[in-house]
Design a protein around this motif. Sequence first.
Motif, PDB file in Angstrom:
ATOM      1  N   UNK A 158       0.789  -1.246  -0.055  1.00  0.00           N
ATOM      2  CA  UNK A 158      -0.063  -0.060   0.064  1.00  0.00           C
ATOM      3  C   UNK A 158       0.804   1.345   0.065  1.00  0.00           C
ATOM      4  N   UNK A 159       1.937   1.244   0.714  1.00  0.00           N
ATOM      5  CA  UNK A 159       2.980   2.600   1.033  1.00  0.00           C
ATOM      6  C   UNK A 159       3.334   2.873  -0.335  1.00  0.00           C
ATOM      7  N   UNK A 160       4.087   1.849  -0.989  1.00  0.00           N
ATOM      8  CA  UNK A 160       4.584   2.094  -2.379  1.00  0.00           C
ATOM      9  C   UNK A 160       3.619   2.468  -3.510  1.00  0.00           C
ATOM     10  N   UNK A 161       2.541   1.745  -3.660  1.00  0.00           N
ATOM     11  CA  UNK A 161       1.523   2.138  -4.681  1.00  0.00           C
ATOM     12  C   UNK A 161       0.915   3.459  -4.348  1.00  0.00           C
ATOM     13  N   UNK A 162       0.461   3.707  -3.084  1.00  0.00           N
ATOM     14  CA  UNK A 162       0.357   5.281  -2.885  1.00  0.00           C
ATOM     15  C   UNK A 162       1.266   6.196  -3.192  1.00  0.00           C
ATOM     16  N   UNK A 163       2.540   5.883  -2.862  1.00  0.00           N
ATOM     17  CA  UNK A 163       3.542   6.780  -3.126  1.00  0.00           C
ATOM     18  C   UNK A 163       3.516   6.982  -4.656  1.00  0.00           C
ATOM     19  N   UNK A 164       3.391   5.943  -5.305  1.00  0.00           N
ATOM     20  CA  UNK A 164       3.386   6.358  -6.707  1.00  0.00           C
ATOM     21  C   UNK A 164       2.218   7.035  -7.244  1.00  0.00           C
ATOM     22  N   UNK A 165       1.285   6.697  -6.953  1.00  0.00           N
ATOM     23  CA  UNK A 165       0.070   7.885  -7.087  1.00  0.00           C
ATOM     24  C   UNK A 165       0.400   9.198  -6.734  1.00  0.00           C
ATOM     25  N   UNK A 166       0.992   9.545  -5.586  1.00  0.00           N
ATOM     26  CA  UNK A 166       1.194  10.566  -5.127  1.00  0.00           C
ATOM     27  C   UNK A 166       2.151  11.306  -6.081  1.00  0.00           C
ATOM     28  N   UNK A 167       3.305  10.858  -6.828  1.00  0.00           N
ATOM     29  CA  UNK A 167       4.072  11.220  -7.454  1.00  0.00           C
ATOM     30  C   UNK A 167       3.714  11.404  -8.867  1.00  0.00           C
ATOM     31  N   UNK A 169       2.149   9.008 -10.921  1.00  0.00           N
ATOM     32  CA  UNK A 169       2.092   7.834 -11.909  1.00  0.00           C
ATOM     33  C   UNK A 169       0.804   7.732 -12.498  1.00  0.00           C
ATOM     34  N   UNK A 170       0.659   7.059 -13.891  1.00  0.00           N
ATOM     35  CA  UNK A 170      -0.687   6.566 -14.481  1.00  0.00           C
ATOM     36  C   UNK A 170      -1.141   5.492 -13.687  1.00  0.00           C
ATOM     37  N   UNK A 171      -2.496   5.222 -13.882  1.00  0.00           N
ATOM     38  CA  UNK A 171      -3.217   4.251 -13.457  1.00  0.00           C
ATOM     39  C   UNK A 171      -2.263   2.768 -13.802  1.00  0.00           C
ATOM     40  N   UNK A 172      -2.145   2.703 -15.012  1.00  0.00           N
ATOM     41  CA  UNK A 172      -1.276   1.580 -15.334  1.00  0.00           C
ATOM     42  C   UNK A 172       0.128   1.490 -14.670  1.00  0.00           C
ATOM     43  N   UNK A 173       0.785   2.547 -14.565  1.00  0.00           N
ATOM     44  CA  UNK A 173       1.969   2.414 -13.851  1.00  0.00           C
ATOM     45  C   UNK A 173       1.782   2.152 -12.033  1.00  0.00           C
ATOM     46  N   UNK A 174       0.805   2.599 -11.734  1.00  0.00           N
ATOM     47  CA  UNK A 174       0.514   2.227 -10.413  1.00  0.00           C
ATOM     48  C   UNK A 174       0.159   0.841 -10.149  1.00  0.00           C
ATOM     49  N   UNK A 175      -0.463   0.327 -11.229  1.00  0.00           N
ATOM     50  CA  UNK A 175      -0.540  -1.252 -11.090  1.00  0.00           C
ATOM     51  C   UNK A 175       0.567  -2.175 -11.381  1.00  0.00           C
ATOM     52  N   UNK A 176       1.374  -1.534 -12.234  1.00  0.00           N
ATOM     53  CA  UNK A 176       2.716  -2.315 -12.200  1.00  0.00           C
ATOM     54  C   UNK A 176       3.335  -2.233 -11.357  1.00  0.00           C
ATOM     55  N   UNK A 177       3.565  -1.223 -10.452  1.00  0.00           N
ATOM     56  CA  UNK A 177       4.106  -0.903  -9.030  1.00  0.00           C
ATOM     57  C   UNK A 177       3.449  -2.178  -8.075  1.00  0.00           C
ATOM     58  N   UNK A 178       2.229  -1.939  -8.071  1.00  0.00           N
ATOM     59  CA  UNK A 178       1.556  -2.960  -7.066  1.00  0.00           C
ATOM     60  C   UNK A 178       1.900  -4.363  -7.184  1.00  0.00           C
ATOM     61  N   UNK A 179       1.911  -4.671  -8.547  1.00  0.00           N
ATOM     62  CA  UNK A 179       2.416  -6.226  -8.820  1.00  0.00           C
ATOM     63  C   UNK A 179       3.739  -6.413  -8.488  1.00  0.00           C
ATOM     64  N   UNK A 180       4.375  -5.688  -8.910  1.00  0.00           N
ATOM     65  CA  UNK A 180       5.965  -5.855  -8.575  1.00  0.00           C
ATOM     66  C   UNK A 180       6.324  -5.799  -6.987  1.00  0.00           C
ATOM     67  N   UNK A 181       5.567  -4.992  -6.322  1.00  0.00           N
ATOM     68  CA  UNK A 181       5.683  -4.983  -4.937  1.00  0.00           C
ATOM     69  C   UNK A 181       5.123  -6.163  -4.333  1.00  0.00           C
ATOM     70  N   UNK A 182       4.168  -6.738  -4.546  1.00  0.00           N
ATOM     71  CA  UNK A 182       3.619  -7.865  -4.112  1.00  0.00           C
ATOM     72  C   UNK A 182       4.365  -9.075  -4.458  1.00  0.00           C
ATOM     73  N   UNK A 183       5.116  -9.194  -5.537  1.00  0.00           N
ATOM     74  CA  UNK A 183       5.809 -10.283  -5.886  1.00  0.00           C
ATOM     75  C   UNK A 183       7.273 -10.382  -5.101  1.00  0.00           C
TER      76      UNK A 183
END
Length: 335
Positions: A158-167, A169-183
């Motif tokens: 949550x912290x990392x995806x939320x940071x991407x949104x705050x910076x 990032x597009x929806x697609x980029x936020x999803x990419x971050x979420x999947x990578x962080x989870x992996x």
Amino acid sequence: MKKILNSKETIIDDLIAGFIAAENGRVAQSDQNSRVLYRNKKIANKVGIVSGGGSGHEPLFLGLLGENLVDAVAIGNIFAAPTPGTVCEAIKQADQGAGVVCLFGNYAGDVLNFDMGVDLAAMEDILAINIPISDDVASAPKELKAERRGIAGDLFVIKEVAAAAAKGYSLEECVRIGKEANEKIFSIGVGIASGTNPMNGKKNFDLAEDEIEFGLGIHGEPGIEKMKIVGAEELTNRMYDVVKQEVEETGEKEVIICINGLGSTTCLELYIVNNEVNKRLISEGYTIHDTLIGSVCTTQEMAGFSITIQAVTSELKELYDLDAYSSCYFHKEDY
């Protein structure tokens, strides 16, 4: 059962009212659904972040409503997923014109209701994408990571995806971050005494005085085995060995860690565990970028703890380092 309550019927309403009062105007309650809280501060064209799940795990999930964190939270009953309508309303409150990412623990009820909530939001022309978080290595083998439960590792994703949104990032980029962080995130927990469901007074599980549930879930789901209680060093090493190979396979040599208390475990014990985890990581050549110690994901007064290790890329580390503030979480890069 000894708990400080008014009545079983008002538990969630009283929890929400007390939380709103403590937030001093920073959050509001939806007029359309009393189980949805959202941040009053809006940022146009920012990807919205929704989280949520069952009550009883505080400070997750409502405790992450905050700056550069969660925009809206969908609140369920005790240990129960929020309804599809609650999820949809949270998505609507989080939407700021750039789509919404929903982040939650990977449990069947949550997945079903968040999927239905996303479908309901789509009917109102709001695009939302779900990312179930699956960090609990004890709940499924690595080849079935998509079936693993989400536990304290929820916080870092949550912290990392939320940071991407705050910076920005597009929806697609936020999803990419979420999947990578989870992996790249792995957790293992143990329980030494049960919590009690305040709705029915029932314990989550039973253990003998000298037993530990090794690998249990946050709702008291059975772990890998029941074992005799041992010292902190032996127990921590055994837990570390369960996640070691998967951390190695990420190829990263820098990590962030969380030593999470499940409700009644003391800071004294958590710091002792952290010392043992640090020794193992450092001896195996890892750099520890940051450490979080405390009760992040709890189960009422359950005694026990979990260890979360996330292997971080330079991008994930940059996102993790973004300043963030909420009622239960504070992170400042140069602290």
